[in-house]
Design an enzyme around this catalytic site. Sequence first.
Site: not given
Ligand code: NAP
Length: 458
Positions: A231, A265
Amino acid sequence: MSETSFFSINPADGKQIAAYPTHSDAHVQKSVKQATKAFEAWRNNTLRERATLLLHIAKVLREQKEKLALLATREMGKPVTQSRDEVEKCAKTLEFYAQEGPKFLADEIVATDALKSYVSYQPLGVVLAVMPWNFPYWQVFRAMAPILMAGNAMILKHASNVSGCALAIEEVLKKAVAPKGLFQTLLLPSAKVADLIAVPEISAVTFTGSTFAGRKIAEAAGRNLKKQVLELGGSDAYIVLEDADMTLAVDTCFNARLVNTGQSCLAAKRFVVVKSVRKEFEKMMLTKMGAATFGSPQDINNKIGPMARIDLREELHQQVLRSIDAGAKLLCGGYLPDGAGAFYPPTLLTNVKKGMAAYSEELFGPVGVIIEAKDEQDALRIANDSEYGLGGALFSKNKRHAERLAATQLDAGNCFVNSPVHSDARLPFGGIKNSGYGRELGIFGAREFVNIKTVFIQ
Ligand code: NAP
């Protein structure tokens, strides 16, 4: 525990709330073992028994609503009334799966030349959930409800800035008397996620977060041939047609852009407005955006709080500045407020065109973007001219026509007419293109982490 720590910083004042030492490799190994053991017992429970646990979890969530809401508000800045709503939505979704899960997962007879043949939905094992901070409870529970209902165990690696919420979720499960090890939170740096995915006892992974991190998860899961649901990001277009109810369109676009301080999102990230009504829309939207105030997320009168982290605010501000440099017109906001905290003012950009950051990148904050379209076909073209395909909305008084466009012309997973895009436990939710694959919620979410087993008796 290990040497490194995660820090929870209150984004409203920049002050540290807590430090959480991350879990050691030995702890992670022990947790995986415990989860496997819990799974082996849990899978033998009936669907009704599993549903009972879901109901207990929902009850504990409601009992702890205030405490949990305040924790999320302090850790990631969500206006507190929205934090309460989020906890309530989690409880409702658990109840939905407790009620419907047994039907979604019941055996299905298929008539063949066998004496008896049917499909049986069996669990996969231990599912790793890697989750984002923006809905620190909702993202976790919407994944958890069907995962546990199907007979799996779950390990959570939450976003590091909401470690308090991550541990609170584990406490909720304990209070609901979930079997030991069935659900566990690991405080784990993201650099260690790929290694965890590779562990043989981890059967599958569900990820919600950015497209960038989603690719890393997909690579690790793909390398190990593990089932995954992704997602990811979105840049939903809200199309306003000539015959739209303009008050409804403006109000909906405004609210859908600013919910969760723009960090959703499925927020209304692009207002695609046909030329004949663009000026009217712009004037009405500017009146609302210009008057919108922001402030402490703990004050129930504030609908807009700070962004979740100071670095995310900086990233958003740079996207706004780059768009202005490329020719976008700033109508309001667009500055870094004085004082502590990660506040960013409601901002409105117009004259946004292809090639600008505001046209093609996901703007994860309170920034409205107006893109003018020549006509309906041009609006659809612009809406679909995106790497993302999470959701989209259309505003028109001709509901039948708009319905046809939403159903057949908008390239996204969730298309709404005269309504904000939103998730509902009864309906599947997910994206296409760089917004990911697989579905959560509804019957489709119930059947993502299962072995769809054919049973044939002769
Ligand atoms: P993110 O930076 O991708 O982080 C999400 C999760 O992934 C966190 O637990 C993060 O841990 C981990 N993570 C980050 N980099 C990683 C890597 N290289 N390998 C493995 N895990 C990794 O996203 P965010 O800033 O928290 O959230 C915002 C994004 O989520 C936006 O793009 C939004 O659109 C999307 N989102 C999508 C949905 C949907 O249903 N489609 C819903 C909500 C949000 P750490 O914090 O420890 O880095």
